[in-house]
Write a protein that holds these residues in place. Structure first.
Motif, PDB file in Angstrom:
ATOM      1  N   PRO A 138      28.139 -30.205  62.674  1.00 48.12           N
ATOM      2  CA  PRO A 138      27.811 -30.690  61.324  1.00 48.12           C
ATOM      3  C   PRO A 138      28.500 -29.849  60.253  1.00 48.12           C
ATOM      4  O   PRO A 138      28.972 -28.732  60.532  1.00 48.12           O
ATOM      5  N   GLN A 139      28.527 -30.363  59.037  1.00 47.46           N
ATOM      6  CA  GLN A 139      29.096 -29.610  57.920  1.00 47.46           C
ATOM      7  C   GLN A 139      28.386 -28.265  57.805  1.00 47.46           C
ATOM      8  O   GLN A 139      27.179 -28.166  57.932  1.00 47.46           O
ATOM      9  N   GLY A 140      29.155 -27.217  57.571  1.00 51.36           N
ATOM     10  CA  GLY A 140      28.593 -25.889  57.419  1.00 51.36           C
ATOM     11  C   GLY A 140      28.617 -25.066  58.692  1.00 51.36           C
ATOM     12  O   GLY A 140      28.326 -23.869  58.671  1.00 51.36           O
ATOM     13  N   ARG A 141      28.954 -25.700  59.823  1.00 56.53           N
ATOM     14  CA  ARG A 141      28.987 -24.977  61.096  1.00 56.53           C
ATOM     15  C   ARG A 141      30.391 -24.985  61.716  1.00 56.53           C
ATOM     16  O   ARG A 141      30.562 -24.736  62.901  1.00 56.53           O
ATOM     17  N   GLU A 142      31.379 -25.234  60.882  1.00 56.00           N
ATOM     18  CA  GLU A 142      32.752 -25.349  61.364  1.00 56.00           C
ATOM     19  C   GLU A 142      33.268 -24.056  61.991  1.00 56.00           C
ATOM     20  O   GLU A 142      34.060 -24.080  62.950  1.00 56.00           O
ATOM     21  N   ASP A 143      32.828 -22.917  61.452  1.00 51.69           N
ATOM     22  CA  ASP A 143      33.373 -21.630  61.901  1.00 51.69           C
ATOM     23  C   ASP A 143      32.955 -21.266  63.325  1.00 51.69           C
ATOM     24  O   ASP A 143      33.503 -20.334  63.909  1.00 51.69           O
ATOM     25  N   ILE A 144      31.981 -21.984  63.880  1.00 52.90           N
ATOM     26  CA  ILE A 144      31.483 -21.647  65.217  1.00 52.90           C
ATOM     27  C   ILE A 144      32.456 -22.090  66.307  1.00 52.90           C
ATOM     28  O   ILE A 144      32.496 -21.510  67.386  1.00 52.90           O
ATOM     29  N   LEU A 145      33.252 -23.102  66.019  1.00 51.82           N
ATOM     30  CA  LEU A 145      34.133 -23.696  67.029  1.00 51.82           C
ATOM     31  C   LEU A 145      34.994 -22.660  67.744  1.00 51.82           C
ATOM     32  O   LEU A 145      35.039 -22.619  68.972  1.00 51.82           O
ATOM     33  N   GLY A 146      35.696 -21.831  66.981  1.00 49.91           N
ATOM     34  CA  GLY A 146      36.623 -20.881  67.588  1.00 49.91           C
ATOM     35  C   GLY A 146      35.955 -19.944  68.575  1.00 49.91           C
ATOM     36  O   GLY A 146      36.444 -19.735  69.691  1.00 49.91           O
ATOM     37  N   ALA A 147      34.794 -19.390  68.182  1.00 47.89           N
ATOM     38  CA  ALA A 147      34.081 -18.463  69.060  1.00 47.89           C
ATOM     39  C   ALA A 147      33.572 -19.159  70.313  1.00 47.89           C
ATOM     40  O   ALA A 147      33.640 -18.609  71.420  1.00 47.89           O
ATOM     41  N   GLU A 148      33.062 -20.383  70.149  1.00 51.39           N
ATOM     42  CA  GLU A 148      32.530 -21.095  71.313  1.00 51.39           C
ATOM     43  C   GLU A 148      33.637 -21.418  72.312  1.00 51.39           C
ATOM     44  O   GLU A 148      33.452 -21.269  73.529  1.00 51.39           O
ATOM     45  N   ILE A 149      34.787 -21.837  71.818  1.00 48.01           N
ATOM     46  CA  ILE A 149      35.912 -22.147  72.709  1.00 48.01           C
ATOM     47  C   ILE A 149      36.367 -20.886  73.441  1.00 48.01           C
ATOM     48  O   ILE A 149      36.678 -20.911  74.640  1.00 48.01           O
ATOM     49  N   VAL A 191      37.649 -27.977  78.537  1.00 48.54           N
ATOM     50  CA  VAL A 191      37.995 -28.462  77.200  1.00 48.54           C
ATOM     51  C   VAL A 191      39.419 -28.998  77.200  1.00 48.54           C
ATOM     52  O   VAL A 191      40.354 -28.305  77.597  1.00 48.54           O
ATOM     53  N   ILE A 192      39.574 -30.248  76.738  1.00 41.18           N
ATOM     54  CA  ILE A 192      40.896 -30.872  76.755  1.00 41.18           C
ATOM     55  C   ILE A 192      41.464 -31.121  75.354  1.00 41.18           C
ATOM     56  O   ILE A 192      42.639 -31.462  75.217  1.00 41.18           O
ATOM     57  N   ALA A 193      40.640 -30.933  74.322  1.00 41.25           N
ATOM     58  CA  ALA A 193      41.137 -31.089  72.955  1.00 41.25           C
ATOM     59  C   ALA A 193      40.114 -30.514  71.986  1.00 41.25           C
ATOM     60  O   ALA A 193      38.917 -30.496  72.268  1.00 41.25           O
ATOM     61  N   THR A 194      40.595 -30.021  70.842  1.00 43.29           N
ATOM     62  CA  THR A 194      39.716 -29.539  69.783  1.00 43.29           C
ATOM     63  C   THR A 194      40.276 -29.991  68.432  1.00 43.29           C
ATOM     64  O   THR A 194      41.422 -30.430  68.333  1.00 43.29           O
ATOM     65  N   SER A 195      39.456 -29.837  67.406  1.00 37.65           N
ATOM     66  CA  SER A 195      39.912 -30.198  66.066  1.00 37.65           C
ATOM     67  C   SER A 195      40.937 -29.198  65.546  1.00 37.65           C
ATOM     68  O   SER A 195      41.567 -29.437  64.514  1.00 37.65           O
ATOM     69  N   LEU A 196      41.116 -28.084  66.259  1.00 36.23           N
ATOM     70  CA  LEU A 196      42.133 -27.111  65.860  1.00 36.23           C
ATOM     71  C   LEU A 196      43.535 -27.649  66.092  1.00 36.23           C
ATOM     72  O   LEU A 196      44.476 -27.272  65.389  1.00 36.23           O
ATOM     73  N   ASP A 197      43.669 -28.521  67.114  1.00 30.59           N
ATOM     74  CA  ASP A 197      44.994 -29.071  67.410  1.00 30.59           C
ATOM     75  C   ASP A 197      45.027 -30.594  67.406  1.00 30.59           C
ATOM     76  O   ASP A 197      46.097 -31.193  67.455  1.00 30.59           O
ATOM     77  N   GLY A 198      43.860 -31.231  67.346  1.00 27.05           N
ATOM     78  CA  GLY A 198      43.795 -32.689  67.412  1.00 27.05           C
ATOM     79  C   GLY A 198      43.685 -33.353  66.046  1.00 27.05           C
ATOM     80  O   GLY A 198      43.817 -32.695  65.012  1.00 27.05           O
ATOM     81  N   PRO A 199      43.428 -34.650  66.022  1.00 26.04           N
ATOM     82  CA  PRO A 199      43.305 -35.409  64.769  1.00 26.04           C
ATOM     83  C   PRO A 199      42.225 -34.826  63.867  1.00 26.04           C
ATOM     84  O   PRO A 199      41.179 -34.367  64.339  1.00 26.04           O
ATOM     85  N   GLU A 256      31.377 -13.099  65.965  1.00 26.23           N
ATOM     86  CA  GLU A 256      32.363 -13.590  65.007  1.00 26.23           C
ATOM     87  C   GLU A 256      33.565 -14.173  65.757  1.00 26.23           C
ATOM     88  O   GLU A 256      34.389 -14.873  65.181  1.00 26.23           O
ATOM     89  N   SER A 257      33.643 -13.868  67.043  1.00 24.55           N
ATOM     90  CA  SER A 257      34.654 -14.445  67.930  1.00 24.55           C
ATOM     91  C   SER A 257      34.110 -14.340  69.348  1.00 24.55           C
ATOM     92  O   SER A 257      33.004 -13.872  69.563  1.00 24.55           O
ATOM     93  N   GLY A 258      34.890 -14.788  70.308  1.00 28.03           N
ATOM     94  CA  GLY A 258      34.454 -14.695  71.682  1.00 28.03           C
ATOM     95  C   GLY A 258      34.578 -13.294  72.266  1.00 28.03           C
ATOM     96  O   GLY A 258      34.274 -13.076  73.443  1.00 28.03           O
ATOM     97  N   TYR A 259      34.998 -12.350  71.424  1.00 34.48           N
ATOM     98  CA  TYR A 259      35.220 -10.984  71.896  1.00 34.48           C
ATOM     99  C   TYR A 259      34.516  -9.928  71.046  1.00 34.48           C
ATOM    100  O   TYR A 259      34.412  -8.777  71.460  1.00 34.48           O
TER     101      TYR A 259
END
Length: 328
Positions: free
Chosen positions: A60-71, A87-95, A150-153
């Motif tokens: 949802p809106q406001g939770r965009e920053d979580i994507l990178g860490a979760e991936i 994972v075969i696609a994300t909004s980081l590289d997809g439409p 803040e990231s996966g590391y």
């Protein structure tokens, strides 16, 4: 050609989902449906023309920053052979569709909650053995610093004690308003929990991965009880090792015979002290309690704290027997 389903959720354009699935799979979208599970993200089951099914997870809106860490967490878990999504696609590289997302191959299996409650004679011993091994592997992943990631590391707090103190302070009002115990008992249990959790601070500057979203609904199993997948890593933390079990026990229900059996089996097999396990049950409750009066990001309504975490009753009983040791 099969008719595409009507989209009843205005957040998702059928065209947007089609673009994403076509990008991710190279195949045309046939149909999709929103799966009513979870309150922090949207989960969409998609079927493509190649006769395969995929899951599209949307933030949802406001939770965009979580994507990178979760991936990054999912990637690290795959490296140690855990059954996480492919994972075969994300909004980081997809439409771009205005919301962050990722797509993965659907994992076959039923939720552990369904296996325990609906399958005749579930193999609890087999399940508990796998869970102990799973939690051990998760805690083998090192994370710099402590608390929320803040990231996966890397996490954000300099010390474990800082994170614990912040979590208890921020969640105190919500715990009290949830009426799980009289205020004077909550204060005494809180002191015991703080003491137990702070004693785990080794001052090493780094912790281990703690699966913050672990639950009987986020673990998938086959009909014979073999774990086939684990999903949802948006709320992972960095903390002491071997403590994910305390978070997990919160999602078991004392009202279910099979849940009770699994609960006792896990406590018997794990190497973590009961004081620590039950303290993590309370920590998870405090972490959520700060949001208890707010609507979830994905809509809907939050339940009562004790309904969200029915296993908290075990922790309450455990500390209830000890509060006479505490003076306010």
């Amino acid at each position: 050609m099969k008719k595409k389903e009507k989209n009843n959720n205005p957040l998702f354009s059928m065209n947007d989902i089609s673009l994403v699935i076509n990008y991710a799979t190279g195949s045309e979208l046939l149909c999709f449906k929103l799966i009513p599970i979870g309150v922090m993200t949207y989960t969409i089951l998609c079927k493509a023309k190649n006769n395969r099914e995929y899951i599209m997870r949307v933030y949802p809106q406001g939770r965009e920053d979580i994507l990178g860490a979760e991936i990054e967490i999912i990637t690290r878990c795959r490296e140690i052979k855990l059954p996480v999504p492919n994972v075969i696609a994300t909004s980081l590289d997809g439409p771009k569709i205005g919301l962050s997302y990722f797509v993965y191959d659907k994992i076959e299996g039923m939720m552990l909650s369904d296996y325990l409650d609906k399958v005749n004679s579930p193999n609890v011993d087999y399940v508990s053995d796998q869970l102990i091994d799973l939690f051990k592997k998760l805690s083998s992943l090192d994370i710099k610093k402590y608390g929320e990631l803040e990231s996966g590391y890397k996490a954000v707090c300099s010390s474990w004690s800082e994170f614990v103190s912040n979590s208890i302070t921020q969640g105190r009002k919500g715990v009290i308003s949830s009426n799980i115990l009289p205020i004077h008992k909550i204060k005494k249990i809180e002191r015991l929990v703080l003491s137990n959790l702070n004693s785990l601070d080794r001052g090493r500057g780094s912790g281990k991965l703690l699966w913050g979203d672990v639950s009987v609904d986020n673990i998938l199993v086959t009909e014979n009880g073999e774990i086939s997948g684990i999903i949802d890593f948006e709320s992972c933390l960095s903390g002491p090792g071997d403590c994910t079990i305390g978070y997990f026990l919160n999602t078991l229900s004392p009202k279910s015979v099979t849940h009770v059996s699994l609960f006792h089996d896990l406590l018997r097999k794990c190497n973590t002290l009961n004081d620590d396990v039950y303290s993590f049950c309370f920590l998870r409750a405090y972490r959520l309690a700060r949001f208890i009066d707010f609507s979830p990001p994905a809509g809907g309504k939050r339940g009562k704290l004790i309904d969200i975490f029915p296993g908290l009753e075990w922790a309450i009983c455990f500390f209830n027997d000890r509060i006479n040791e505490v003076s306010i």
